[in-house]
Design a protein around this motif. Structure first.
Motif, PDB file in Angstrom:
ATOM      1  N   PHE A  90      36.489 109.336 123.040  1.00 23.42           N
ATOM      2  CA  PHE A  90      35.002 109.417 122.792  1.00 23.42           C
ATOM      3  C   PHE A  90      34.872 110.425 121.589  1.00 23.42           C
ATOM      4  CE2 PHE A  90      31.245 111.869 123.519  1.00 23.42           C
ATOM      5  CZ  PHE A  90      30.406 110.817 123.457  1.00 23.42           C
ATOM      6  N   SER A  91      35.586 111.460 121.531  1.00 15.45           N
ATOM      7  CA  SER A  91      35.664 112.193 120.349  1.00 15.45           C
ATOM      8  C   SER A  91      35.925 111.831 119.038  1.00 15.45           C
ATOM      9  CB  SER A  91      36.593 113.525 120.618  1.00 15.45           C
ATOM     10  OG  SER A  91      36.458 114.454 119.443  1.00 15.45           O
ATOM     11  N   ILE A  92      36.743 110.964 118.909  1.00 12.28           N
ATOM     12  CA  ILE A  92      37.287 110.163 117.612  1.00 12.28           C
ATOM     13  C   ILE A  92      36.393 108.953 117.615  1.00 12.28           C
ATOM     14  CG2 ILE A  92      38.887 108.677 116.754  1.00 12.28           C
ATOM     15  CD1 ILE A  92      41.211 109.951 118.469  1.00 12.28           C
ATOM     16  N   LEU A  93      35.570 108.345 118.386  1.00  8.43           N
ATOM     17  CA  LEU A  93      34.570 107.406 118.199  1.00  8.43           C
ATOM     18  C   LEU A  93      33.419 108.140 117.679  1.00  8.43           C
ATOM     19  CD1 LEU A  93      35.123 105.196 121.184  1.00  8.43           C
ATOM     20  CD2 LEU A  93      35.818 104.685 118.694  1.00  8.43           C
ATOM     21  N   THR A  94      33.210 109.297 118.236  1.00 11.53           N
ATOM     22  CA  THR A  94      31.858 110.108 117.872  1.00 11.53           C
ATOM     23  C   THR A  94      31.865 110.683 116.323  1.00 11.53           C
ATOM     24  OG1 THR A  94      31.723 110.867 120.119  1.00 11.53           O
ATOM     25  CG2 THR A  94      30.590 112.262 118.220  1.00 11.53           C
ATOM     26  N   LEU A  95      33.215 110.911 116.050  1.00 17.33           N
ATOM     27  CA  LEU A  95      33.517 111.482 114.447  1.00 17.33           C
ATOM     28  C   LEU A  95      33.444 110.281 113.399  1.00 17.33           C
ATOM     29  CD1 LEU A  95      36.370 113.902 114.909  1.00 17.33           C
ATOM     30  CD2 LEU A  95      33.888 114.455 114.229  1.00 17.33           C
TER      31      LEU A  95
END
Length: 279
Positions: A56-61
């Protein structure tokens, strides 16, 4: 009367401008939250395990980068549409009947539009800086802190600049001054070129919006071709250092865009003053 024009232009555009600034702030918050996941600390320690939160963190970035790019393009589209509607459609009748000169009308629109581009650009830079600091603080190994690193950088910064300038034959102070000047002037140059392309589109009898878009694309392609030729010439013309190459290409690009903006400003003035047709 010029002051009233500027005030009216600000009232017409501040809602969308403030909305975009809010979106940048909101996206920055999500980006900051993305860097708070354990993945980044784990990477700093040599770990390689990922969880659903890390994905989720990577997708948010990724969303963060896409949103910032979309905001820049969205602002340009909005300013172009606003200029077209308030100058070359029925909405423009009132503007052109005011007891003001065409120069005053164009100046007010370029000033406010350029100011919004500058504010959004500044906010984006601050956003990237905040996320950069967040990332660095998460991947620092134990025993290090941002404050200690900044102190060390500050102590050696002057020496580093001198050594880099000598090694590359590169005047960094001059480069910083030019970059600052370009950052202040470029937003107004950008909107002047955009408005000029829209004005050229009004010279056609049909499909004026389409022709304005094609004119803008053609102008940008031509500028890129010319600047590319200059870079190629600078590469093969015997420039002895990286510094000379950077200075030559950066100065020439800025001058070309500035001259183009001046020329297209007078194109816009000519169209609004002598060739205005709102049919």
């Amino acid at each position: 009367m010029l002051g009233k024009l500027i005030k009216h232009e600000w009232k017409d555009t501040y809602k969308i401008g403030c909305l975009l600034l809010f979106i940048v702030a909101l996206v920055t918050l999500f980006g900051w939250l993305a860097f708070q996941t354990p993945m980044w600390q784990s990477l700093a320690e040599g770990g390689s395990r990922f969880s659903w939160v890390d994905i989720f963190s990577i997708l948010t970035l990724i969303m963060y980068v896409m949103m910032l790019t979309g905001i820049n393009y969205g602002l340009m589209i909005y300013l172009g549409v606003h200029f077209y509607q308030t100058m070359y459609t029925d909405q423009g009748y009132l503007v052109h009947t005011l007891p003001v000169t065409k120069h005053q009308i164009l100046f007010s629109k370029i000033l406010i539009s350029g100011l919004w581009i500058f504010l959004v650009m500044l906010t984006v830079y601050l956003s990237v800086g905040i996320l950069g600091v967040s990332m660095i603080s998460r991947i620092l190994p134990g025993g290090y802190s941002l404050s200690s690193i900044w102190r060390e950088i500050g102590m050696d910064l002057g020496t580093f600049i001198d050594l880099l300038g000598e090694e590359l034959n590169f005047d960094i102070i001059r480069w910083l001054v030019i970059v600052l000047l370009m950052s202040l002037v470029s937003p107004f140059v950008t909107v002047t070129i955009l408005f000029g392309a829209i004005s050229i589109g009004q010279l056609f009898g049909k499909h004026r919006v389409l022709m304005a878009i094609l004119c803008y694309i053609g102008i940008m392609v031509a500028v890129n071709i010319v600047t590319g030729i200059i870079r190629s010439f600078a590469t093969v013309s015997g420039l002895q250092s990286f510094g000379n190459y950077v200075n030559t290409t950066m100065d020439s690009t800025f001058i070309i865009n500035l001259l183009l903006a001046v020329g297209l400003y007078f194109v816009s003035w000519h169209v609004t003053n002598n060739r205005l047709n709102m049919q």
